[in-house]
Structures are given as structure tokens and as C-alpha cells.
Design a protein around this motif. Structure first.
Motif, PDB file in Angstrom:
ATOM      1  N   ASN A   8       1.081  -1.105  -0.451  1.00  0.00           N
ATOM      2  CA  ASN A   8       0.246   0.238  -0.265  1.00  0.00           C
ATOM      3  C   ASN A   8       0.706   0.818   0.367  1.00  0.00           C
ATOM      4  OD1 ASN A   8      -1.194   2.160   1.679  1.00  0.00           O
ATOM      5  ND2 ASN A   8      -3.437   0.998   0.932  1.00  0.00           N
ATOM      6  N   ARG A   9       0.853   2.205  -0.919  1.00  0.00           N
ATOM      7  CA  ARG A   9       1.665   3.143  -0.936  1.00  0.00           C
ATOM      8  C   ARG A   9       1.530   4.063   0.250  1.00  0.00           C
ATOM      9  NH1 ARG A   9       0.522   5.677  -6.600  1.00  0.00           N
ATOM     10  NH2 ARG A   9      -0.033   2.897  -7.721  1.00  0.00           N
ATOM     11  N   GLU A  10       0.427   3.900   0.720  1.00  0.00           N
ATOM     12  CA  GLU A  10       0.426   5.306   1.257  1.00  0.00           C
ATOM     13  C   GLU A  10       0.801   4.592   2.458  1.00  0.00           C
ATOM     14  OE1 GLU A  10      -2.995   8.883   3.198  1.00  0.00           O
ATOM     15  OE2 GLU A  10      -3.632   7.067   1.439  1.00  0.00           O
ATOM     16  N   LEU A  11       0.455   3.908   2.575  1.00  0.00           N
ATOM     17  CA  LEU A  11       1.585   3.026   4.259  1.00  0.00           C
ATOM     18  C   LEU A  11       3.060   3.031   4.444  1.00  0.00           C
ATOM     19  CD1 LEU A  11      -0.939   0.413   5.513  1.00  0.00           C
ATOM     20  CD2 LEU A  11      -0.763   2.039   6.572  1.00  0.00           C
ATOM     21  N   ALA A  12       2.960   2.445   3.240  1.00  0.00           N
ATOM     22  CA  ALA A  12       4.831   2.293   2.672  1.00  0.00           C
ATOM     23  C   ALA A  12       5.333   4.105   3.536  1.00  0.00           C
ATOM     24  CB  ALA A  12       5.196   1.640   2.179  1.00  0.00           C
ATOM     25  N   GLY A  13       4.705   5.156   2.778  1.00  0.00           N
ATOM     26  CA  GLY A  13       4.889   6.419   2.912  1.00  0.00           C
ATOM     27  C   GLY A  13       5.392   6.463   3.724  1.00  0.00           C
ATOM     28  N   ARG A  14       4.315   6.924   4.376  1.00  0.00           N
ATOM     29  CA  ARG A  14       4.156   7.125   6.268  1.00  0.00           C
ATOM     30  C   ARG A  14       5.340   6.492   7.214  1.00  0.00           C
ATOM     31  NH1 ARG A  14      -0.537  11.458   6.974  1.00  0.00           N
ATOM     32  NH2 ARG A  14      -1.964  11.494   5.426  1.00  0.00           N
ATOM     33  N   PHE A  15       5.274   4.795   7.129  1.00  0.00           N
ATOM     34  CA  PHE A  15       6.240   4.183   7.856  1.00  0.00           C
ATOM     35  C   PHE A  15       7.794   4.935   7.222  1.00  0.00           C
ATOM     36  CE2 PHE A  15       3.551   0.634   8.216  1.00  0.00           C
ATOM     37  CZ  PHE A  15       2.672   0.767   8.681  1.00  0.00           C
ATOM     38  N   ALA A  16       7.959   5.216   6.104  1.00  0.00           N
ATOM     39  CA  ALA A  16       9.075   6.121   5.694  1.00  0.00           C
ATOM     40  C   ALA A  16       9.419   7.583   6.643  1.00  0.00           C
ATOM     41  CB  ALA A  16       9.257   6.087   4.614  1.00  0.00           C
ATOM     42  N   LYS A  17       8.000   8.203   6.744  1.00  0.00           N
ATOM     43  CA  LYS A  17       8.641   9.284   7.466  1.00  0.00           C
ATOM     44  C   LYS A  17       8.512   9.363   8.881  1.00  0.00           C
ATOM     45  CE  LYS A  17       6.364  11.695   3.753  1.00  0.00           C
ATOM     46  NZ  LYS A  17       5.007  12.263   3.344  1.00  0.00           N
ATOM     47  N   LEU A  18       8.491   8.169   9.703  1.00  0.00           N
ATOM     48  CA  LEU A  18       8.491   8.078  11.425  1.00  0.00           C
ATOM     49  C   LEU A  18       9.712   8.048  11.808  1.00  0.00           C
ATOM     50  CD1 LEU A  18       6.115   4.855  11.627  1.00  0.00           C
ATOM     51  CD2 LEU A  18       5.879   7.132  12.349  1.00  0.00           C
ATOM     52  N   GLY A  19       9.854   8.603  12.962  1.00  0.00           N
ATOM     53  CA  GLY A  19      11.139   8.900  13.549  1.00  0.00           C
ATOM     54  C   GLY A  19      10.793   7.991  14.770  1.00  0.00           C
ATOM     55  N   PRO A  34      -9.703  10.115  15.984  1.00  0.00           N
ATOM     56  CA  PRO A  34      -9.259  11.356  16.417  1.00  0.00           C
ATOM     57  C   PRO A  34      -9.461  12.287  14.748  1.00  0.00           C
ATOM     58  CG  PRO A  34      -8.157  10.660  17.877  1.00  0.00           C
ATOM     59  CD  PRO A  34      -8.598   9.719  16.366  1.00  0.00           C
ATOM     60  N   ASP A  35     -10.313  14.239  15.764  1.00  0.00           N
ATOM     61  CA  ASP A  35     -10.232  15.039  14.694  1.00  0.00           C
ATOM     62  C   ASP A  35      -8.491  14.745  14.721  1.00  0.00           C
ATOM     63  OD1 ASP A  35     -13.357  15.733  14.015  1.00  0.00           O
ATOM     64  OD2 ASP A  35     -13.298  16.664  15.855  1.00  0.00           O
ATOM     65  N   GLY A  36      -8.139  15.308  12.852  1.00  0.00           N
ATOM     66  CA  GLY A  36      -6.409  15.638  12.975  1.00  0.00           C
ATOM     67  C   GLY A  36      -5.455  14.722  12.737  1.00  0.00           C
ATOM     68  N   VAL A  37      -6.396  13.097  13.182  1.00  0.00           N
ATOM     69  CA  VAL A  37      -5.166  12.457  12.656  1.00  0.00           C
ATOM     70  C   VAL A  37      -5.344  11.531  11.997  1.00  0.00           C
ATOM     71  CG1 VAL A  37      -4.565  10.302  14.507  1.00  0.00           C
ATOM     72  CG2 VAL A  37      -4.950  11.687  15.645  1.00  0.00           C
ATOM     73  N   PRO A  38      -4.219  11.282  11.282  1.00  0.00           N
ATOM     74  CA  PRO A  38      -4.335  11.307   9.013  1.00  0.00           C
ATOM     75  C   PRO A  38      -4.978   9.289   9.562  1.00  0.00           C
ATOM     76  CG  PRO A  38      -2.620  11.773   9.490  1.00  0.00           C
ATOM     77  CD  PRO A  38      -3.430  11.477  10.573  1.00  0.00           C
ATOM     78  N   CYS A  39      -5.968   8.680   9.064  1.00  0.00           N
ATOM     79  CA  CYS A  39      -6.365   7.477   8.649  1.00  0.00           C
ATOM     80  C   CYS A  39      -6.507   6.913   7.681  1.00  0.00           C
ATOM     81  CB  CYS A  39      -7.819   7.302   9.675  1.00  0.00           C
ATOM     82  SG  CYS A  39      -8.229   5.589   9.541  1.00  0.00           S
ATOM     83  N   GLN A 105      -2.233  11.555  19.353  1.00  0.00           N
ATOM     84  CA  GLN A 105      -0.736  11.837  20.314  1.00  0.00           C
ATOM     85  C   GLN A 105      -0.758  10.916  18.634  1.00  0.00           C
ATOM     86  OE1 GLN A 105       0.980  10.806  23.638  1.00  0.00           O
ATOM     87  NE2 GLN A 105      -1.066  12.045  24.701  1.00  0.00           N
ATOM     88  N   ALA A 106      -1.295  10.239  17.685  1.00  0.00           N
ATOM     89  CA  ALA A 106      -0.861   9.369  16.976  1.00  0.00           C
ATOM     90  C   ALA A 106      -0.315  10.277  15.289  1.00  0.00           C
ATOM     91  CB  ALA A 106      -1.746   8.234  16.086  1.00  0.00           C
ATOM     92  N   LYS A 107       0.926   9.600  14.814  1.00  0.00           N
ATOM     93  CA  LYS A 107       0.747  10.201  13.617  1.00  0.00           C
ATOM     94  C   LYS A 107      -0.370   9.716  12.300  1.00  0.00           C
ATOM     95  CE  LYS A 107       5.157  12.484  14.854  1.00  0.00           C
ATOM     96  NZ  LYS A 107       4.629  13.957  14.253  1.00  0.00           N
ATOM     97  N   LEU A 108      -0.335   8.428  12.561  1.00  0.00           N
ATOM     98  CA  LEU A 108      -1.707   7.914  11.759  1.00  0.00           C
ATOM     99  C   LEU A 108      -2.050   6.432  12.237  1.00  0.00           C
ATOM    100  CD1 LEU A 108      -2.025   7.082   8.866  1.00  0.00           C
ATOM    101  CD2 LEU A 108       0.001   4.907   9.234  1.00  0.00           C
TER     102      LEU A 108
END
Length: 129
Positions: A8-19, A34-39, A105-108
Motif C-alpha cells: 500500500n503506497r500510502e502506508l509505505a510512504g507514511r512508515f518511511a517518514k516515522l521517526g 480523533p480529529d486531525g489524525v490521519p487515517c 498523539q498518533a501520527k497515523l
């Protein structure tokens, strides 16, 4: 094209940005987002994809140093609780209400089609070194 891992390109891209210490949530289909947390909504029918199938592929692709689940999973969903314990060496538990607060507090959030109770986990990203 990738040969293995998350396709999944969206998941792979988001994982690559995690610190280090960033958190993601794998959620059943009923967990409030939650509002504001990408899903990323992977659900396509009740029960599919399952929480465990998504957890398995995420753990193959992501370094996880810690995890959090709702305390209620231990008594309300022993099957999922057992799999979490088997697959995550550093897991802690909080009340379901506190769990929902932590998701803010989640990034995704990855939403599955899971319909069993308390099938949710917060995964904290680790490092490869």
C-alpha cells in the motif's frame, strides 16, 4: 515495484517518514478517529481485513520498541490479547478511555475491518540500530 513488505503506497510512504518514538495505531472498525489524525481506512467489509493480518504485516515492515493496548482486551478478547502478548515483547496496558486519549498523539491510524472488542494497539516506532 516492491517485491515484499507493505505494498500500500500510502502506508509505505507514511512508515518511511516515522521517526524514533512516533506512534501509529492499528484499530478495529469501531475505534473513534480523533480529529486531525490521519487515517488510512483498509476496511472493506465487516471483519476484513482482520486486525491480526494487518498487525502481522506491519510488524514485518516496522521496527517497534513498545506497544500499548486497552486493559479490557485481556478479559473481553482473550484471543487478541494472547496474540498481542506473543508478538510484542514490550506491551503495556491502560484503560480503554486512556487508550482513546493516547490515539490523539498518533501520527497515523490504520483502520481495519475487525469487529471483535478492543482489537486495537498503539505501536511506538523504534530504530534499526
Amino acid at each position: 515495484m516492491k517485491k515484499h513488505g507493505i505494498l500500500n503506497r500510502e502506508l509505505a510512504g507514511r512508515f518511511a517518514k516515522l521517526g524514533h518514538t512516533d506512534r501509529i495505531v492499528i484499530a478495529d472498525c469501531g475505534l473513534p478517529i480523533p480529529d486531525g489524525v490521519p487515517c488510512i481506512d483498509l476496511a472493506y467489509k465487516l471483519g476484513e481485513p482482520s486486525f491480526l493480518s494487518i498487525l502481522e504485516v506491519v510488524l514485518e515492515d516496522l521496527v517497534v520498541e513498545a506497544a500499548v493496548a486497552a486493559e479490557e482486551v485481556k478479559t473481553k478478547n482473550e484471543s487478541i490479547a494472547g496474540k498481542l502478548k506473543d508478538n510484542l515483547s514490550n506491551i503495556s496496558y491502560v484503560s480503554h478511555e486512556e487508550f482513546k486519549e493516547l490515539t490523539k498523539q498518533a501520527k497515523l491510524i490504520i483502520r481495519t475491518g475487525e469487529t471483535t472488542p478492543y482489537a486495537n494497539v498503539i505501536l511506538q516506532s523504534g530504530v534499526i540500530f
